[in-house]
Design a protein around this motif. Structure first.
Motif, PDB file in Angstrom:
ATOM      1  N   VAL A   1       0.869  -1.177   0.000  1.00 37.17           N
ATOM      2  CA  VAL A   1       0.000   0.000   0.000  1.00 37.17           C
ATOM      3  C   VAL A   1       0.906   1.227   0.000  1.00 37.17           C
ATOM      4  N   THR A   2       0.752   2.053  -1.031  1.00 35.11           N
ATOM      5  CA  THR A   2       1.617   3.206  -1.233  1.00 35.11           C
ATOM      6  C   THR A   2       0.786   4.476  -1.221  1.00 35.11           C
ATOM      7  N   LEU A   3       1.231   5.450  -0.411  1.00 33.78           N
ATOM      8  CA  LEU A   3       0.535   6.725  -0.283  1.00 33.78           C
ATOM      9  C   LEU A   3       1.397   7.852  -0.831  1.00 33.78           C
ATOM     10  N   SER A   4       0.741   8.915  -1.267  1.00 34.20           N
ATOM     11  CA  SER A   4       1.484  10.115  -1.648  1.00 34.20           C
ATOM     12  C   SER A   4       2.013  10.751  -0.372  1.00 34.20           C
ATOM     13  N   CYS A   5       3.218  11.282  -0.421  1.00 35.49           N
ATOM     14  CA  CYS A   5       3.724  11.999   0.747  1.00 35.49           C
ATOM     15  C   CYS A   5       4.759  13.052   0.355  1.00 35.49           C
ATOM     16  N   GLY A   6       4.697  13.516  -0.889  1.00 34.35           N
ATOM     17  CA  GLY A   6       5.574  14.599  -1.321  1.00 34.35           C
ATOM     18  C   GLY A   6       5.245  15.873  -0.571  1.00 34.35           C
ATOM     19  N   GLY A   7       6.224  16.486   0.048  1.00 36.18           N
ATOM     20  CA  GLY A   7       5.999  17.695   0.829  1.00 36.18           C
ATOM     21  C   GLY A   7       5.552  17.436   2.257  1.00 36.18           C
ATOM     22  N   PHE A   8       5.387  16.173   2.618  1.00 35.46           N
ATOM     23  CA  PHE A   8       4.996  15.817   3.980  1.00 35.46           C
ATOM     24  C   PHE A   8       6.192  16.045   4.897  1.00 35.46           C
ATOM     25  N   ALA A   9       6.060  16.995   5.826  1.00 33.63           N
ATOM     26  CA  ALA A   9       7.180  17.356   6.704  1.00 33.63           C
ATOM     27  C   ALA A   9       6.684  17.501   8.140  1.00 33.63           C
ATOM     28  N   PRO A  10       6.481  16.388   8.813  1.00 33.09           N
ATOM     29  CA  PRO A  10       5.960  16.453  10.184  1.00 33.09           C
ATOM     30  C   PRO A  10       7.006  16.903  11.194  1.00 33.09           C
ATOM     31  N   VAL A  11       6.525  17.560  12.256  1.00 37.97           N
ATOM     32  CA  VAL A  11       7.392  17.918  13.381  1.00 37.97           C
ATOM     33  C   VAL A  11       7.714  16.655  14.168  1.00 37.97           C
ATOM     34  N   LYS A  12       6.702  15.816  14.348  1.00 40.32           N
ATOM     35  CA  LYS A  12       6.878  14.507  14.992  1.00 40.32           C
ATOM     36  C   LYS A  12       6.909  13.475  13.873  1.00 40.32           C
ATOM     37  N   PRO A  13       8.069  12.905  13.575  1.00 40.59           N
ATOM     38  CA  PRO A  13       8.141  11.944  12.472  1.00 40.59           C
ATOM     39  C   PRO A  13       7.377  10.660  12.780  1.00 40.59           C
ATOM     40  N   VAL A  14       6.976  10.001  11.716  1.00 43.54           N
ATOM     41  CA  VAL A  14       6.286   8.720  11.817  1.00 43.54           C
ATOM     42  C   VAL A  14       7.336   7.617  11.835  1.00 43.54           C
ATOM     43  N   GLU A  15       7.099   6.599  12.637  1.00 48.66           N
ATOM     44  CA  GLU A  15       8.016   5.454  12.680  1.00 48.66           C
ATOM     45  C   GLU A  15       8.150   4.881  11.266  1.00 48.66           C
ATOM     46  N   PRO A  16       9.384   4.646  10.788  1.00 46.76           N
ATOM     47  CA  PRO A  16       9.570   4.162   9.415  1.00 46.76           C
ATOM     48  C   PRO A  16       8.927   2.801   9.141  1.00 46.76           C
ATOM     49  N   TRP A  17       8.749   1.971  10.157  1.00 43.23           N
ATOM     50  CA  TRP A  17       8.099   0.684   9.915  1.00 43.23           C
ATOM     51  C   TRP A  17       6.604   0.863   9.656  1.00 43.23           C
ATOM     52  N   LEU A  18       6.046   2.036  10.039  1.00 42.49           N
ATOM     53  CA  LEU A  18       4.647   2.329   9.747  1.00 42.49           C
ATOM     54  C   LEU A  18       4.475   3.070   8.426  1.00 42.49           C
ATOM     55  N   LEU A  19       5.339   4.045   8.180  1.00 37.97           N
ATOM     56  CA  LEU A  19       5.253   4.854   6.970  1.00 37.97           C
ATOM     57  C   LEU A  19       6.671   5.147   6.503  1.00 37.97           C
ATOM     58  N   LEU A  20       7.109   4.429   5.489  1.00 35.01           N
ATOM     59  CA  LEU A  20       8.484   4.519   5.008  1.00 35.01           C
ATOM     60  C   LEU A  20       8.552   5.435   3.790  1.00 35.01           C
ATOM     61  N   PRO A  21       9.159   6.633   3.942  1.00 33.45           N
ATOM     62  CA  PRO A  21       9.278   7.546   2.800  1.00 33.45           C
ATOM     63  C   PRO A  21      10.175   6.963   1.707  1.00 33.45           C
ATOM     64  N   GLN A  22       9.744   7.143   0.468  1.00 34.64           N
ATOM     65  CA  GLN A  22      10.501   6.717  -0.707  1.00 34.64           C
ATOM     66  C   GLN A  22      10.295   7.789  -1.779  1.00 34.64           C
ATOM     67  N   GLY A  23      10.999   8.903  -1.622  1.00 35.32           N
ATOM     68  CA  GLY A  23      10.802  10.039  -2.531  1.00 35.32           C
ATOM     69  C   GLY A  23       9.482  10.726  -2.224  1.00 35.32           C
ATOM     70  N   ASN A  24       8.631  10.875  -3.234  1.00 32.79           N
ATOM     71  CA  ASN A  24       7.314  11.491  -3.057  1.00 32.79           C
ATOM     72  C   ASN A  24       6.248  10.487  -2.654  1.00 32.79           C
ATOM     73  N   ARG A  25       6.673   9.261  -2.383  1.00 27.26           N
ATOM     74  CA  ARG A  25       5.760   8.188  -1.995  1.00 27.26           C
ATOM     75  C   ARG A  25       6.154   7.663  -0.631  1.00 27.26           C
ATOM     76  N   CYS A  26       5.194   7.061   0.045  1.00 26.22           N
ATOM     77  CA  CYS A  26       5.475   6.408   1.323  1.00 26.22           C
ATOM     78  C   CYS A  26       4.851   5.023   1.304  1.00 26.22           C
ATOM     79  N   LEU A  27       5.596   4.048   1.764  1.00 25.01           N
ATOM     80  CA  LEU A  27       5.134   2.672   1.825  1.00 25.01           C
ATOM     81  C   LEU A  27       4.563   2.417   3.218  1.00 25.01           C
ATOM     82  N   LEU A  28       3.333   1.949   3.265  1.00 19.35           N
ATOM     83  CA  LEU A  28       2.658   1.673   4.531  1.00 19.35           C
ATOM     84  C   LEU A  28       3.118   0.323   5.072  1.00 19.35           C
ATOM     85  N   ILE A  29       3.365   0.239   6.339  1.00 15.73           N
ATOM     86  CA  ILE A  29       3.807  -0.960   7.070  1.00 15.73           C
ATOM     87  C   ILE A  29       4.819  -1.801   6.279  1.00 15.73           C
ATOM     88  N   LYS A  30       5.803  -1.108   5.725  1.00 19.22           N
ATOM     89  CA  LYS A  30       6.912  -1.728   5.000  1.00 19.22           C
ATOM     90  C   LYS A  30       6.453  -2.653   3.876  1.00 19.22           C
TER      91      LYS A  30
END
Length: 127
Positions: free
Chosen positions: A61-90
């Protein structure tokens, strides 16, 4: 006349049920975001819930996340950034009816589903 109408309605309902069971797509992933009421570093915290409403499990499951810049980062095993995309639960499977949740603090961000892979054996077994 009533006899034919009854059979037509039954046929229509069965067609809708069988088509709904066999046509899982990444569109069967629902994304909801709510504010938690907490603040971190002066920014609101948000909880994102991604739910698989399909009868089949979905992976990658891949979500858009270009420009996503949280103050509190998300755990990478939950939301792994890959450029402008993020992979959900690895990329692991999100079973039918299951949800994955993560929280972040920062400006509100609208996550959009980019894609997923439906378990092909599930669609075959429902035919």
């Amino acid at each position: 006349m009533a006899f034919a109408l009854k059979y037509f309605v039954v046929f229509l309902l069965l067609s809708m049920v069988s088509q709904g069971m066999c046509r899982c797509t990444f569109g069967d992933i629902q994304i909801g975001t709510v504010r938690t009421g907490k603040e971190i570093s002066g920014q609101p915290e948000w909880k994102v819930t991604v739910t698989n409403t399909c009868k089949c499990l979905q992976k990658h499951v891949t979500l858009s996340c270009g420009g996503f810049a949280p103050v509190k980062p998300v755990e990478p095993w939950l939301l792994l950034p890959q450029g402008n995309r993020c992979l959900l639960i690895k990329g692991e499977a999100l079973p039918a009816g299951a949800s994955a949740e993560f929280s972040y603090a920062g400006e509100p961000y609208i996550f959009r589903l980019i894609g997923s892979t439906v378990d092909p054996s599930c669609n075959k077994s429902l035919l």
